[in-house]
Enzyme design. Structure first.
Site, PDB file in Angstrom:
ATOM      1  N   GLU A   2      13.472  23.324  43.112  1.00  0.00           N
ATOM      2  CA  GLU A   2      12.974  23.447  41.737  1.00  0.00           C
ATOM      3  C   GLU A   2      12.747  22.077  41.126  1.00  0.00           C
ATOM      4  OE1 GLU A   2      16.087  25.587  39.642  1.00  0.00           O
ATOM      5  OE2 GLU A   2      16.388  26.893  41.363  1.00  0.00           O
ATOM      6  N   LYS A  44      13.335  19.278  38.493  1.00  0.00           N
ATOM      7  CA  LYS A  44      14.478  19.033  37.607  1.00  0.00           C
ATOM      8  C   LYS A  44      13.923  18.702  36.223  1.00  0.00           C
ATOM      9  CE  LYS A  44      18.921  16.697  37.386  1.00  0.00           C
ATOM     10  NZ  LYS A  44      18.907  16.360  35.966  1.00  0.00           N
ATOM     11  N   ASP A  89      13.583  17.683  32.456  1.00  0.00           N
ATOM     12  CA  ASP A  89      14.286  16.658  31.687  1.00  0.00           C
ATOM     13  C   ASP A  89      14.406  17.091  30.231  1.00  0.00           C
ATOM     14  OD1 ASP A  89      15.580  14.347  31.194  1.00  0.00           O
ATOM     15  OD2 ASP A  89      13.833  13.036  31.357  1.00  0.00           O
ATOM     16  N   TYR A  96      13.087  27.071  29.906  1.00  0.00           N
ATOM     17  CA  TYR A  96      12.837  27.463  31.292  1.00  0.00           C
ATOM     18  C   TYR A  96      14.171  27.832  31.940  1.00  0.00           C
ATOM     19  CZ  TYR A  96       8.136  25.780  30.733  1.00  0.00           C
ATOM     20  OH  TYR A  96       6.857  25.625  30.298  1.00  0.00           O
ATOM     21  N   LYS A 134      16.621  12.506  42.555  1.00  0.00           N
ATOM     22  CA  LYS A 134      16.013  11.915  41.363  1.00  0.00           C
ATOM     23  C   LYS A 134      14.813  11.051  41.734  1.00  0.00           C
ATOM     24  CE  LYS A 134      17.993  11.880  37.674  1.00  0.00           C
ATOM     25  NZ  LYS A 134      19.261  11.664  37.018  1.00  0.00           N
ATOM     26  N   CYS A 194     -11.653 -19.133  23.389  1.00  0.00           N
ATOM     27  CA  CYS A 194     -11.518 -18.562  24.723  1.00  0.00           C
ATOM     28  C   CYS A 194     -10.603 -19.439  25.571  1.00  0.00           C
ATOM     29  CB  CYS A 194     -12.893 -18.447  25.382  1.00  0.00           C
ATOM     30  SG  CYS A 194     -12.789 -17.989  27.122  1.00  0.00           S
ATOM     31  N   CYS A 216     -13.135 -20.981  28.488  1.00  0.00           N
ATOM     32  CA  CYS A 216     -14.273 -21.881  28.225  1.00  0.00           C
ATOM     33  C   CYS A 216     -14.222 -22.515  26.841  1.00  0.00           C
ATOM     34  CB  CYS A 216     -15.587 -21.140  28.427  1.00  0.00           C
ATOM     35  SG  CYS A 216     -15.944 -19.955  27.107  1.00  0.00           S
ATOM     36  N   CYS A 265     -14.515 -13.188  24.091  1.00  0.00           N
ATOM     37  CA  CYS A 265     -15.110 -14.513  24.178  1.00  0.00           C
ATOM     38  C   CYS A 265     -16.602 -14.308  23.975  1.00  0.00           C
ATOM     39  CB  CYS A 265     -14.827 -15.104  25.556  1.00  0.00           C
ATOM     40  SG  CYS A 265     -15.924 -16.461  25.979  1.00  0.00           S
ATOM     41  N   CYS A 267     -19.350 -18.493  30.164  1.00  0.00           N
ATOM     42  CA  CYS A 267     -17.897 -18.586  30.355  1.00  0.00           C
ATOM     43  C   CYS A 267     -17.589 -18.348  31.834  1.00  0.00           C
ATOM     44  CB  CYS A 267     -17.200 -17.535  29.494  1.00  0.00           C
ATOM     45  SG  CYS A 267     -15.435 -17.392  29.840  1.00  0.00           S
TER      46      CYS A 267
HETATM   47  S1  IVH Z   1      21.120  23.782  38.096  1.00  0.00           S
HETATM   48  C1  IVH Z   1      25.243  24.560  39.092  1.00  0.00           C
HETATM   49  N1  IVH Z   1      18.516  23.490  38.017  1.00  0.00           N
HETATM   50  O1  IVH Z   1      20.261  18.999  35.236  1.00  0.00           O
HETATM   51  C2  IVH Z   1      23.941  23.931  38.873  1.00  0.00           C
HETATM   52  N2  IVH Z   1      19.838  22.137  36.597  1.00  0.00           N
HETATM   53  O2  IVH Z   1      22.220  17.132  36.233  1.00  0.00           O
HETATM   54  C3  IVH Z   1      23.697  23.643  37.465  1.00  0.00           C
HETATM   55  N3  IVH Z   1      18.551  20.630  35.150  1.00  0.00           N
HETATM   56  O3  IVH Z   1      22.885  20.167  33.278  1.00  0.00           O
HETATM   57  C4  IVH Z   1      22.383  23.104  37.132  1.00  0.00           C
HETATM   58  N4  IVH Z   1      16.565  21.260  35.860  1.00  0.00           N
HETATM   59  O4  IVH Z   1      20.522  20.490  32.395  1.00  0.00           O
HETATM   60  C5  IVH Z   1      19.704  23.076  37.530  1.00  0.00           C
HETATM   61  N5  IVH Z   1      16.214  23.367  38.014  1.00  0.00           N
HETATM   62  C6  IVH Z   1      17.379  22.965  37.544  1.00  0.00           C
HETATM   63  C7  IVH Z   1      17.482  21.967  36.552  1.00  0.00           C
HETATM   64  C8  IVH Z   1      18.732  21.582  36.100  1.00  0.00           C
HETATM   65  C9  IVH Z   1      17.227  20.471  35.028  1.00  0.00           C
HETATM   66  C10 IVH Z   1      19.560  19.878  34.395  1.00  0.00           C
HETATM   67  C11 IVH Z   1      20.613  20.742  33.757  1.00  0.00           C
HETATM   68  C12 IVH Z   1      21.924  20.232  34.267  1.00  0.00           C
HETATM   69  C13 IVH Z   1      21.566  18.857  34.757  1.00  0.00           C
HETATM   70  C14 IVH Z   1      22.492  18.425  35.850  1.00  0.00           C
END
Ligand code: IVH
Length: 679
Positions: free
Chosen positions: A115, A117, A119, A225, A316, A410, A413, A428, A434
């Site tokens: 999945e 991650k 932010d 999400y 990451k 400039c 030149c 310029c 130039c």
């Molecule tokens: S799973 C037991 N899935 O990342 C697993 N976390 O660094 C719990 N996060 O606190 C988290 N996308 O806020 C999971 N697809 C995803 C995520 C995700 C973002 C965040 C979440 C968590 C933090 C951990």
């Protein structure tokens, strides 16, 4: 009966909400939705005792609360271990395999739910008998804060599960975030009102759900999400995490687009690459990907260590922002005379590369940032975009920090510089007198998409101009071997090759030639339109403003640049000389045009289901830009366009490290080509 009407309105509105906010596929005009909502609100005003917590009318945000109540999570909200290199993923899978005592084949076949991650901010939503009863922040993982009043206002969070037979308890976990576009709009509004702007979407999301007054969250473009579950009872769920996510979408939640089931180390590493490529085109920030052992039984066997599960890991992305010191500012002069301030930085590793220069754009930007030499600055490098200075850490400004003085002449030149009232750019005024502009104009003339002179690198052009051997494009064709050999690091063989390349470049197309002249704002596409429209050099050089504006893609500004260019005696002289030295245009226009098209020489493959365009439309569009469209992926494939449910071609392309585009990215890409932004 009002009760029945209220019930029916709620049902309709719940469905419309889901279609609009979760599925992104509205079925009725907004006006109809508003009408139903108004009717519901009117009835609820007349019969206040019929108002319920889960009524769609309750999304707008109620009264402020006095203080935050603490919530104890019945199942802890865990965090994730981080990996910063592929090797750490390999090690993670090794540990999983050891604990589960898997044999080699089982490790190769081990399934993960992969999945993006997200932010944002972690949130837990508790539904009892299908009704949203509580929203809580993560807090320390054990105790969080009750933010029910705010989460209720988030458009894509259902107040009621989409189920006829809802479970007794159902806790959904996921991320609340703000997409880029909403973030920009929100900050724009704040700027207009002279309010504080947010640094990034994550801070804005965190700030929004931590408000006592829910009308603030209601006004923010928050989205949720789902990526997992907490406590649940009264329901049988699938034994695969991936399938549980599907179940969540059936209950009315958005799950993260891009979630996939992948297999083994190879599948995980390829997935990371795939999402990294897509990252810059996503509508919101992600800071990596998460791999979760897909089978719940295996997750239970693996268990937890301190605050993180042994069955999951976050891979990451390299950070896109870093701190460094601004050592100096230099001013560069471009092909059109534009003077660009360039920050010289203490080298810093950011966005996956070491950066020692960043653009400061123009004088306004320097003023906006209030940046000084000696300052600690935040550098951002996202994707392939050139690094930029985002902001200054004022708290770390040394006493010795000195103001940046924009040059009044400039830097190359010494001619006068000029800034037009409605332009941010200072230029310029010396044009081709130039040396910097001459060098840049010559580099452009010889570049691949222009005259394509092989072997005429930047360094050679710089030397030729610095030593006054050439001063314009026509002079290139008067170079002889003796002259070339006298240059530093120019061997006899290279000199021969360069002379031959120059000779070969004389045979070109009309469009390449016009592009090579470097008329302001005349890119490849405009050059092609101009040559197709006017057909001959004489017609083009004598065109009037009206005639120029008649050409597709040419507006008054570009038309004026063209007029100005051909009004200059010097330019006309150079053009004449170029024709005299033997530059000639290949007749067979269609074949010749192919070479000047933005995608010529590229091979594209299209796979999966597309929903915005048909396969045939995509194919024709790509071909019109000069690309070949092939049926299968090979090492020679330039880009794979992957629609939904893309199968083996996607896997193959990922393994071969071939660039992958989603349909949305493709639509954007086409738009950019048409806008002439593609270099
Ligand atoms: S799973 C037991 N899935 O990342 C697993 N976390 O660094 C719990 N996060 O606190 C988290 N996308 O806020 C999971 N697809 C995803 C995520 C995700 C973002 C965040 C979440 C968590 C933090 C951990």
């Amino acid at each position: 009966m009002p009760v029945d009407r209220i019930k029916s309105l709620r049902k309709q509105l719940e469905l419309l909400n889901h279609q609009y906010h979760v599925l992104d596929a509205p079925t009725v005009p907004d006006r109809e939705y508003d009408r139903l909502m108004q009717e519901l609100i009117a009835l609820e005003t007349d019969y206040p005792n019929l108002i319920t917590k889960d009524s769609p009318s309750q999304k707008v945000g109620g009264k402020p609360i006095d203080s935050f109540r603490q919530v104890k999570h019945s199942i802890a909200m865990l965090s994730l271990d981080n990996a910063f290199e592929d090797q750490q993923i390999i090690d993670f899978i090794g540990r999983v395999a050891n604990r589960l005592e898997l044999n080699e084949q089982q490790v190769l076949d081990l399934k993960f739910c992969a999945e993006p991650k997200l932010d944002g901010v972690a949130v837990s939503l508790r539904y009892e008998n299908g009704i949203l009863m509580q929203g809580a922040s993560r807090g320390d993982g054990i105790n969080g804060e009750d933010i029910t009043h705010n989460v209720r206002t988030i458009a894509n969070i259902p107040l009621k599960l989409l189920s006829e037979n809802p479970p007794e308890v159902f806790e959904v976990r996921g991320e609340v975030l703000i997409p880029h576009r909403g973030f920009e709009q929100m900050n724009e509004r704040a700027r207009l009102k002279d309010e504080k702007v947010f640094v990034n979407p994550r801070n804005a999301a965190a700030g929004s759900i931590r408000q006592l007054d829910p009308t603030i969250a209601a006004a923010r473009p928050l989205r949720f999400y789902a990526y997992g579950l907490g406590e649940f009872s009264g329901i049988e769920l699938p034994g695969s995490h991936f399938e549980r996510l599907i179940k969540l979408s059936e209950f009315g939640f958005n799950t993260s687009p891009g979630t996939e089931q992948v297999t083994g180390v190879a599948g995980c590493l390829a997935y990371y690459q795939l999402i990294q490529q897509r990252r810059d085109n996503l509508e919101y920030d992600i800071d990596g990907v998460v791999f979760k052992v897909d089978e719940l039984l295996k997750q239970q066997q693996l268990g937890f260590v301190s605050r993180a599960p042994r069955w999951a890991i976050a891979r990451k992305f390299p950070a896109q922002e870093e701190l460094t010191t601004l050592l100096d500012v230099e001013f560069q002069v471009g092909r059109t005379g534009a003077i660009t301030p360039v920050a010289r930085l203490e080298p810093v590793f950011v966005g996956g590369v070491t950066v020692s220069n960043a653009t400061l754009h123009n004088a306004d930007e320097i003023e906006r940032l209030d940046v000084r030499i000696g300052d600690t600055v935040i550098i951002r490098r996202a994707g392939d975009v050139i690094p930029k200075v985002v902001s200054v850490v004022l708290a770390r400004r040394p006493d010795s920090a000195s103001k940046i003085v924009f040059p009044t002449e400039c830097p190359v030149c010494r001619s006068e510089v000029h800034r037009q009232i409605d332009e941010a750019v200072t230029r310029c005024t010396a044009g081709l007198y130039c040396a910097a502009q001459r060098v840049e104009a010559l580099k452009h003339f010889a570049s691949r998409k222009a005259m394509d002179v092989d072997g005429l690198g930047d360094k050679i052009v710089e030397q030729l101009v610095a030593e006054n051997i050439i001063s314009n494009a026509a002079d290139l064709f008067t170079l002889d071997k003796a002259r070339l050999i006298s240059l530093e690091r120019m061997a006899e063989k290279s000199a021969d090759n360069l002379l031959q390349a120059l000779d070969e470049s004389k045979k070109t197309t009309f469009a390449r030639f016009i592009y090579a002249l470097g008329i302001r704002e005349v890119g490849e596409a405009t050059a092609l339109s101009l040559t197709q429209h006017f057909g001959s050099l004489a017609n083009l050089t004598h065109a009037t403003l009206e005639e120029l504006i008649d050409v597709d893609d040419v507006g008054p500004i570009v038309a004026n640049h063209i007029l100005e260019f051909f009004n200059s005696e010097h330019n006309i002289d150079v053009v004449k000389q170029l024709i005299q030295v033997g530059i000639n245009f290949v007749e067979s226009e269609p074949a010749a045009n192919q070479q000047t098209l933005p995608l010529s020489g590229q091979s594209w493959v299209v796979t999966g289901t597309l929903d915005k365009m048909t396969r045939q439309q995509v194919k024709e569009q790509l071909q019109s830009f000069g690309a070949k469209v092939a049926g299968s992926v090979s090492k020679k494939t330039t880009v794979l366009v992957a629609g939904t449910n893309a199968g083996s071609k996607l896997t193959k392309a990922t393994n071969l490290n071939i660039k992958i585009m989603t349909e949305d990215e493709l639509v954007n890409f086409f738009k950019n080509i048409k806008d002439g932004e593609l270099e």
